[in-house]
Write a protein that holds these residues in place. Structure first.
Motif, PDB file in Angstrom:
ATOM      1  N   VAL A  35       0.832  -1.207   0.000  1.00  0.00           N
ATOM      2  CA  VAL A  35       0.000   0.000   0.000  1.00  0.00           C
ATOM      3  C   VAL A  35       0.867   1.259   0.000  1.00  0.00           C
ATOM      4  CG1 VAL A  35      -1.677   1.323   1.351  1.00  0.00           C
ATOM      5  CG2 VAL A  35      -1.979  -1.145   1.053  1.00  0.00           C
ATOM      6  N   ASP A  36       1.937   1.243   0.778  1.00  0.00           N
ATOM      7  CA  ASP A  36       2.827   2.402   0.813  1.00  0.00           C
ATOM      8  C   ASP A  36       3.459   2.660  -0.558  1.00  0.00           C
ATOM      9  OD1 ASP A  36       2.278   2.742   3.480  1.00  0.00           O
ATOM     10  OD2 ASP A  36       4.147   1.830   4.195  1.00  0.00           O
ATOM     11  N   ALA A  37       3.749   1.587  -1.290  1.00  0.00           N
ATOM     12  CA  ALA A  37       4.406   1.725  -2.587  1.00  0.00           C
ATOM     13  C   ALA A  37       3.450   2.128  -3.700  1.00  0.00           C
ATOM     14  CB  ALA A  37       5.104   0.418  -2.963  1.00  0.00           C
ATOM     15  N   THR A  38       2.171   1.781  -3.554  1.00  0.00           N
ATOM     16  CA  THR A  38       1.234   1.949  -4.672  1.00  0.00           C
ATOM     17  C   THR A  38       0.056   2.865  -4.381  1.00  0.00           C
ATOM     18  OG1 THR A  38      -0.106   0.044  -3.980  1.00  0.00           O
ATOM     19  CG2 THR A  38       1.772  -0.389  -5.455  1.00  0.00           C
ATOM     20  N   GLY A  39      -0.241   3.111  -3.110  1.00  0.00           N
ATOM     21  CA  GLY A  39      -1.431   3.873  -2.762  1.00  0.00           C
ATOM     22  C   GLY A  39      -2.721   3.082  -2.942  1.00  0.00           C
ATOM     23  N   TYR A  40      -2.622   1.776  -3.045  1.00  0.00           N
ATOM     24  CA  TYR A  40      -3.791   0.935  -3.312  1.00  0.00           C
ATOM     25  C   TYR A  40      -4.831   1.037  -2.192  1.00  0.00           C
ATOM     26  CZ  TYR A  40      -6.591  -3.202  -4.389  1.00  0.00           C
ATOM     27  OH  TYR A  40      -7.640  -4.055  -4.680  1.00  0.00           O
ATOM     28  N   ARG A  41      -6.108   1.064  -2.583  1.00  0.00           N
ATOM     29  CA  ARG A  41      -7.222   1.017  -1.642  1.00  0.00           C
ATOM     30  C   ARG A  41      -7.972  -0.288  -1.837  1.00  0.00           C
ATOM     31  NH1 ARG A  41      -9.598   5.083   0.935  1.00  0.00           N
ATOM     32  NH2 ARG A  41     -11.704   4.491   0.258  1.00  0.00           N
ATOM     33  N   THR A  42      -8.154  -1.005  -0.755  1.00  0.00           N
ATOM     34  CA  THR A  42      -8.852  -2.286  -0.829  1.00  0.00           C
ATOM     35  C   THR A  42     -10.336  -2.066  -1.112  1.00  0.00           C
ATOM     36  OG1 THR A  42      -9.312  -2.273   1.545  1.00  0.00           O
ATOM     37  CG2 THR A  42      -7.256  -3.337   0.817  1.00  0.00           C
ATOM     38  N   GLU A  43     -11.003  -3.146  -1.500  1.00  0.00           N
ATOM     39  CA  GLU A  43     -12.426  -3.039  -1.777  1.00  0.00           C
ATOM     40  C   GLU A  43     -13.217  -2.718  -0.514  1.00  0.00           C
ATOM     41  OE1 GLU A  43     -13.641  -5.103  -5.702  1.00  0.00           O
ATOM     42  OE2 GLU A  43     -12.867  -6.691  -4.400  1.00  0.00           O
ATOM     43  N   ALA A  44     -12.791  -3.223   0.645  1.00  0.00           N
ATOM     44  CA  ALA A  44     -13.470  -2.862   1.891  1.00  0.00           C
ATOM     45  C   ALA A  44     -13.388  -1.358   2.134  1.00  0.00           C
ATOM     46  CB  ALA A  44     -12.853  -3.624   3.067  1.00  0.00           C
ATOM     47  N   GLU A  45     -12.233  -0.769   1.837  1.00  0.00           N
ATOM     48  CA  GLU A  45     -12.091   0.681   1.989  1.00  0.00           C
ATOM     49  C   GLU A  45     -12.954   1.430   0.980  1.00  0.00           C
ATOM     50  OE1 GLU A  45      -7.628   1.585   3.380  1.00  0.00           O
ATOM     51  OE2 GLU A  45      -7.745   0.081   1.784  1.00  0.00           O
ATOM     52  N   THR A  46     -13.043   0.893  -0.229  1.00  0.00           N
ATOM     53  CA  THR A  46     -13.859   1.533  -1.255  1.00  0.00           C
ATOM     54  C   THR A  46     -15.345   1.453  -0.930  1.00  0.00           C
ATOM     55  OG1 THR A  46     -12.207   1.035  -2.952  1.00  0.00           O
ATOM     56  CG2 THR A  46     -14.438   1.532  -3.704  1.00  0.00           C
ATOM     57  N   TRP A  47     -15.789   0.255  -0.498  1.00  0.00           N
ATOM     58  CA  TRP A  47     -17.213   0.084  -0.157  1.00  0.00           C
ATOM     59  C   TRP A  47     -17.561   0.796   1.147  1.00  0.00           C
ATOM     60  CZ3 TRP A  47     -18.393  -1.144  -4.612  1.00  0.00           C
ATOM     61  CH2 TRP A  47     -17.949  -2.271  -5.298  1.00  0.00           C
ATOM     62  N   GLY A  48     -16.582   0.925   2.025  1.00  0.00           N
ATOM     63  CA  GLY A  48     -16.825   1.596   3.296  1.00  0.00           C
ATOM     64  C   GLY A  48     -17.249   0.681   4.424  1.00  0.00           C
ATOM     65  N   PHE A  49     -17.220  -0.633   4.199  1.00  0.00           N
ATOM     66  CA  PHE A  49     -17.583  -1.573   5.263  1.00  0.00           C
ATOM     67  C   PHE A  49     -17.020  -2.945   4.915  1.00  0.00           C
ATOM     68  CE2 PHE A  49     -20.778  -2.303   2.080  1.00  0.00           C
ATOM     69  CZ  PHE A  49     -21.069  -3.652   2.161  1.00  0.00           C
ATOM     70  N   SER A  50     -17.018  -3.829   5.930  1.00  0.00           N
ATOM     71  CA  SER A  50     -16.631  -5.215   5.721  1.00  0.00           C
ATOM     72  C   SER A  50     -17.276  -6.058   6.817  1.00  0.00           C
ATOM     73  CB  SER A  50     -15.108  -5.376   5.729  1.00  0.00           C
ATOM     74  OG  SER A  50     -14.715  -6.670   5.311  1.00  0.00           O
ATOM     75  N   ALA A  51     -17.120  -7.382   6.718  1.00  0.00           N
ATOM     76  CA  ALA A  51     -17.752  -8.315   7.658  1.00  0.00           C
ATOM     77  C   ALA A  51     -16.837  -8.569   8.850  1.00  0.00           C
ATOM     78  CB  ALA A  51     -18.076  -9.627   6.956  1.00  0.00           C
ATOM     79  N   VAL A  52     -17.392  -8.414  10.069  1.00  0.00           N
ATOM     80  CA  VAL A  52     -16.648  -8.594  11.312  1.00  0.00           C
ATOM     81  C   VAL A  52     -17.401  -9.575  12.194  1.00  0.00           C
ATOM     82  CG1 VAL A  52     -15.680  -7.459  13.355  1.00  0.00           C
ATOM     83  CG2 VAL A  52     -15.751  -6.241  11.157  1.00  0.00           C
TER      84      VAL A  52
END
Length: 299
Positions: A48-65
């Motif tokens: 992430v530090d090298a690419t600035g990538y955002r995961t799909e959970a970050e894009t959707w704004g939620f994930s399963a916990v």
């Protein structure tokens, strides 16, 4: 991993109905390299530090916990999926905040990264010059050269069947060889293995090939599309799964596996999820880069 021919699938009668763990069939693989552990938080942070990538959970704004792992204000907690009331959708949950926005990964650098979708794992692999393992590669590696064994060390969930003492203890002193649920699922975990959620990736003992925690701890994505009937048409040499599908293979079980509802913490066990899904018990490990074009028979 050495080049080998091994028997893939469940020959012990442990198969979960509908998972497609049978028929047992011989598979031949060339040698390949595979990560000794699941990809860690520190590993993923470098990406992430090298690419600035955002995961799909970050894009959707939620994930399963998992409900006992939530660390978030009440207003962030969404509904539970039908049939699995122990899960919650949590706003702000992602790989940096595995329990929700009141959590972080400080001190968890050597734990497996979670809340990673199949698409996220593929993005990491592209950056790292790696690939996700095929399902056959994953199972061969997890078996550690033991023909037909339930677990990476043998058939007994607590011990090593190859030595006189049936319940030798791993080096951390617990009677467990893996990070799964103990107690009454999903309300009470007695923590006999020492962990409510993830464990450091080099906990317990490696298998004979030097791989740590292929079962338990976190589910691991594989490259293949999943289909319950695939084993009936699988090629004998280097199978790569169906040519198309809707869900991708996941292997190994997780810290939530328990015999009362899920005995998928076995070498042969299979599961699946949609490529954009993420959850607090899902991660991955990688193999040497390869041509990922499907060559398996359609189902």
């Amino acid at each position: 991993m050495p080049a080998q021919t091994f028997r893939m699938g469940d020959g012990r009668g442990d198969e979960n109905r509908g998972d497609g763990e049978t028929p047992v069939h011989e598979v031949t693989l060339e040698s390949f390299g595979i990560d000794a552990t699941s990809v860690t938080n520190d590993d993923f942070a470098r990406f992430v530090d090298a690419t600035g990538y955002r995961t799909e959970a970050e894009t959707w704004g939620f994930s399963a916990v998992f409900h006992l792992a939530i660390a978030a204000p009440a207003e962030d907690v969404m509904g539970a999926p039908a049939g699995t009331p122990w899960w919650r959708g949590v706003k702000g949950a992602d790989w940096r905040h595995p329990g929700g926005r009141d959590s972080d990964i400080v001190g968890l650098g050597d734990h497996p990264v979670v809340h990673i979708s199949w698409n996220d794992a593929e993005a990491y692999c592209a950056w790292a010059g790696r690939s996700l393992p095929t399902e056959a590669q994953w199972e061969a590696a997890s078996r550690g050269g033991l023909d037909g064994a339930r677990f990476p060390w043998g058939d007994d969930p607590h011990g090593d069947d190859s030595v006189p003492d049936p319940t030798p203890k791993p080096r951390d002193g617990t009677p467990w060889r893996m990070n799964i649920w103990q107690g009454v699922f999903p309300t009470e975990n007695t923590l006999e293995d020492g962990f409510l959620t993830t464990a450091p990736v080099r906990s317990f003992e490696p298998n004979a090939y030097g791989l740590w925690q292929t079962i338990g701890n976190v589910w691991e994505w594989c490259a293949d599309w999943w289909h319950p009937g695939y084993y009936g048409v699988s090629p004998l040499i280097d199978p790569r799964g169906p040519e198309r599908g809707q869900v991708r293979v996941m292997r190994g079980g997780s810290y939530l596996c328990h015999d009362s509802y899920c005995n998928r913490y076995r070498n042969a066990a299979r599961s699946s999820n949609t490529p954009d899904s993420s959850m607090g018990n899902g991660g991955f490990r990688t193999v040497d880069r390869r041509d990922d074009s499907p060559i398996g028979a359609p189902v």
